[in-house]
Scaffold this motif. Structure first.
Motif, PDB file in Angstrom:
ATOM      1  N   TYR A 345       0.828  -1.165   0.034  1.00  0.00           N
ATOM      2  CA  TYR A 345      -0.110   0.050   0.052  1.00  0.00           C
ATOM      3  C   TYR A 345       0.905   1.228   0.245  1.00  0.00           C
ATOM      4  CZ  TYR A 345      -3.415   3.329   1.391  1.00  0.00           C
ATOM      5  OH  TYR A 345      -4.564   4.409   1.414  1.00  0.00           O
ATOM      6  N   GLU A 347       1.024   5.021   0.780  1.00  0.00           N
ATOM      7  CA  GLU A 347       0.317   6.067   1.474  1.00  0.00           C
ATOM      8  C   GLU A 347       0.624   7.497   1.076  1.00  0.00           C
ATOM      9  OE1 GLU A 347       0.914   8.261   5.690  1.00  0.00           O
ATOM     10  OE2 GLU A 347       1.550   5.947   5.658  1.00  0.00           O
ATOM     11  N   ARG A 348      -0.629   8.168   0.887  1.00  0.00           N
ATOM     12  CA  ARG A 348      -0.476   9.399   0.213  1.00  0.00           C
ATOM     13  C   ARG A 348       0.287  10.426   1.426  1.00  0.00           C
ATOM     14  NH1 ARG A 348      -5.992   8.965  -0.303  1.00  0.00           N
ATOM     15  NH2 ARG A 348      -6.444  10.821   0.965  1.00  0.00           N
ATOM     16  N   SER A 350      -0.743  13.015   2.593  1.00  0.00           N
ATOM     17  CA  SER A 350      -1.588  14.061   3.199  1.00  0.00           C
ATOM     18  C   SER A 350      -2.973  13.097   3.758  1.00  0.00           C
ATOM     19  CB  SER A 350      -2.246  15.076   2.883  1.00  0.00           C
ATOM     20  OG  SER A 350      -3.117  14.647   1.662  1.00  0.00           O
ATOM     21  N   GLU A 351      -2.353  11.745   3.971  1.00  0.00           N
ATOM     22  CA  GLU A 351      -3.728  10.898   4.050  1.00  0.00           C
ATOM     23  C   GLU A 351      -4.046  11.002   5.684  1.00  0.00           C
ATOM     24  OE1 GLU A 351      -5.254   6.285   3.653  1.00  0.00           O
ATOM     25  OE2 GLU A 351      -3.192   6.864   2.601  1.00  0.00           O
ATOM     26  N   PHE A 352      -3.066  10.904   6.598  1.00  0.00           N
ATOM     27  CA  PHE A 352      -3.437  10.976   7.953  1.00  0.00           C
ATOM     28  C   PHE A 352      -3.214  12.273   8.461  1.00  0.00           C
ATOM     29  CE2 PHE A 352      -2.084   6.458   6.923  1.00  0.00           C
ATOM     30  CZ  PHE A 352      -3.095   5.860   7.400  1.00  0.00           C
ATOM     31  N   ASP A 356      -6.014  19.080   5.739  1.00  0.00           N
ATOM     32  CA  ASP A 356      -5.072  18.733   4.520  1.00  0.00           C
ATOM     33  C   ASP A 356      -4.563  20.206   3.946  1.00  0.00           C
ATOM     34  OD1 ASP A 356      -3.862  17.986   2.057  1.00  0.00           O
ATOM     35  OD2 ASP A 356      -5.596  17.256   1.003  1.00  0.00           O
TER      36      ASP A 356
END
Length: 539
Positions: A345, A347-348, A350-352, A356
């Motif tokens: 996977y 991860e972007r 800004s995902e967590f 944003d």
């Protein structure tokens, strides 16, 4: 029940077996309440078993009759049940308490009982070899409905969807439509085969929604009519059926037919085997055949009022038929993907993040502006599936579920209570008053049950020696079934019985009665109850 979330574009009929309900005793007839939350099952030993259909557990058992239960019907609000047994007795039951409110004794066996759809003070009864009878429960009076030909008394009857009219059908194919309040003839027509020969009417069933009804006839064809057209045609009309449904290949006779909850499908149970045929009403095409265990005979079929579920009875067991439930996880998360193997996977960035930072400010649209409005979460909207077309609100006093109390078989074995020795010493100290108090507490706070009022219904010209079809068929050379069942009023005196039932292997378990009652009845008879033996042989 999220009825609105049910699949609206898929087929609304069952496709496979979904388990069975074992009623301990042999099941003979079943019926759903108006909401499909409770299923009442009439059994061979006279008991009525009420199932909670959501949990598939027994909610209540009513020891209703001595003889087998042959017909059941729920009242509109679900608080009452009316039942008929093969000893010609019709009883009304309070579902919550399990008490009998009233009993009516008829001179001949009862084929069907039905509550008025809107007035639970009226009950329609179809006795054998007699015109249908409408009972008024409040004053125990009865009205014999007019029939077309007094010499022909093989009459079936049914209320229409709202109880405004009663439809009766005889063995010569004549259908009469009577006004319920006045019993005046409003319309009539004759069901004919292709060569203008008449055919006997076996049953009349109405859809829960719409104005359609079906007629099951002896020529093995199910005819579907529109009730509005029948009333328009008037007396001696010639209405054409909307659909004619039949099994052209096997020429199957039909034991029981009924509509689906929405009235769009029709199911018919074969009288030869455990097979259910499902047709689409609008087109008339056969969409599904459900096959049960080979060699079993079907006794009853009931379609759930709001879901694509069918209950059928064969060999004393209730079978449930439902749709295959496929888990669709993408319904909860649109971007959900099922993986065959693990994938790394990514991860972007800004995902967590809590906010944003790179996100651009969206413009306020109408939908976003509406989010600030206050949402009403307290008021409850009525469920459309539970309301009739002429009603806006649901019945607030309706009985949807039964409270289930834990059953303590032996109170003295309660680990949290005092030990048995302490109870005995306190009994000797406090004397008889305490013993009475303990008996009343163990029995519960229920007052002594009053004996229900019994009303004898006298019908002119009706033979008293008729045998219910469940117990034996008279004069039928093809199906040689033994006549059985104690005659009315014999109370276990076998020497007075005109029917001498044989003792079959395995019949001893066919009628499980409670505790000492079982031994007492069998001691009086010297063998198991006759009705049990006959129905074991029938199945």
């Amino acid at each position: 029940m999220n009825l609105e979330l049910l699949e609206s574009f898929g087929q609304n009929y069952p496709e496979e077996a979904d388990g069975t309900l074992d009623c301990i005793s042999m099941a003979l007839t079943c019926t759903f309440n108006r909401w499909g939350t409770l299923l009442a099952v009439g059994c061979n030993d006279g008991r009525i078993v009420i199932w909670d259909f959501l949990t598939r557990g027994i909610a209540k058992i009513i020891s209703a009759h001595i003889h087998p239960v042959c017909s059941l019907c729920w009242s509109r609000d679900g608080h009452k049940l009316v039942s008929a047994s093969t000893d010609n007795i019709v009883s009304q039951w309070d579902v919550l308490s399990g008490d009998c409110d009233q009993r009516f004794r008829f001179p001949s066996p009862i084929l069907k009982v039905q509550y008025h759809p809107r007035d639970q003070n009226k009950v329609l009864v179809c006795p054998m070899k007699s015109a249908p009878v409408m009972l008024t429960l409040s004053d125990s009076k009865h009205v014999v409905l007019p029939v077309d030909d007094d010499s022909d008394l093989n009459v079936v009857a049914s209320f229409d969807r709202r109880g405004e009219y009663i439809y009766t059908g005889n063995a010569k194919g004549k259908i009469l439509v009577l006004k319920t309040d006045t019993q005046d003839l409003v319309a009539s027509f004759r069901v004919t085969t292709g060569t203008s020969n008449t055919t006997a009417i076996k049953s009349i069933e109405f859809a829960r929604k719409g104005s359609c009804f079906l007629i099951n006839t002896a020529d093995r064809i199910i005819r579907v009519y529109d009730g509005r057209e029948i009333l328009t045609c008037g007396r001696d009309g010639e209405p054409e059926p909307m659909q004619k449904l039949q099994d052209l290949v096997n020429r199957t006779p039909w034991k029981k037919c009924c509509f689906s909850g929405d009235g769009e499908y029709i199911v018919a149970g074969s009288a030869r085997q455990h097979a259910l045929y499902i047709w689409e009403k609008s087109i008339g095409n056969l969409v599904k055949i459900l096959h049960g265990t080979r060699g079993e005979l079907l006794l009853d079929v009931a379609w759930h009022p709001v879901r694509p579920i069918i209950a059928s009875i064969s060999s004393g067991v209730v079978s449930i038929w439902a749709q295959n439930q496929v888990e669709n996880w993408s319904a909860f998360a649109p971007d959900f993907k099922e993986l065959d193997e693990n994938v790394e996977y990514e991860e972007r960035e800004s995902e967590f993040d809590i906010e944003d930072e790179d996100k651009s400010e969206p413009e306020q649209t109408g939908a976003d502006a509406a989010e600030d409005e206050e949402v009403d979460v307290t008021s409850v909207d009525p469920i459309a599936a539970f309301c009739s077309s002429d009603e806006e609100l649901e019945d607030s006093k309706a009985l949807l579920y039964l409270p289930i109390a834990p059953e303590v078989e032996d109170p003295e074995e309660n680990p949290y209570g005092p030990p048995p020795d302490a109870v005995q010493t306190s009994l000797t100290d406090e004397g008889i008053g305490s013993e009475k108090k303990r008996q009343s507490s163990s029995d519960g706070p229920q007052p002594p049950k009053k004996k229900p009022k019994m009303t004898n219904i006298e019908l002119q010209g009706v033979p008293n020696d008729e045998v219910h079809p469940l117990l034996g068929v008279k004069g039928d050379g093809k199906s040689k079934k033994k006549q059985a069942g104690r005659p009315k009023g014999s109370k276990g005196k076998e020497k007075d019985s005109p029917f001498k039932p044989k003792l079959y292997k395995g019949d001893r378990g066919a009628l499980p009665l409670e505790g000492a009652a079982k031994g007492k009845v069998q001691a009086e008879l010297g063998q198991p109850l006759a009705a049990g033996g006959a129905i074991s042989e029938l199945l």
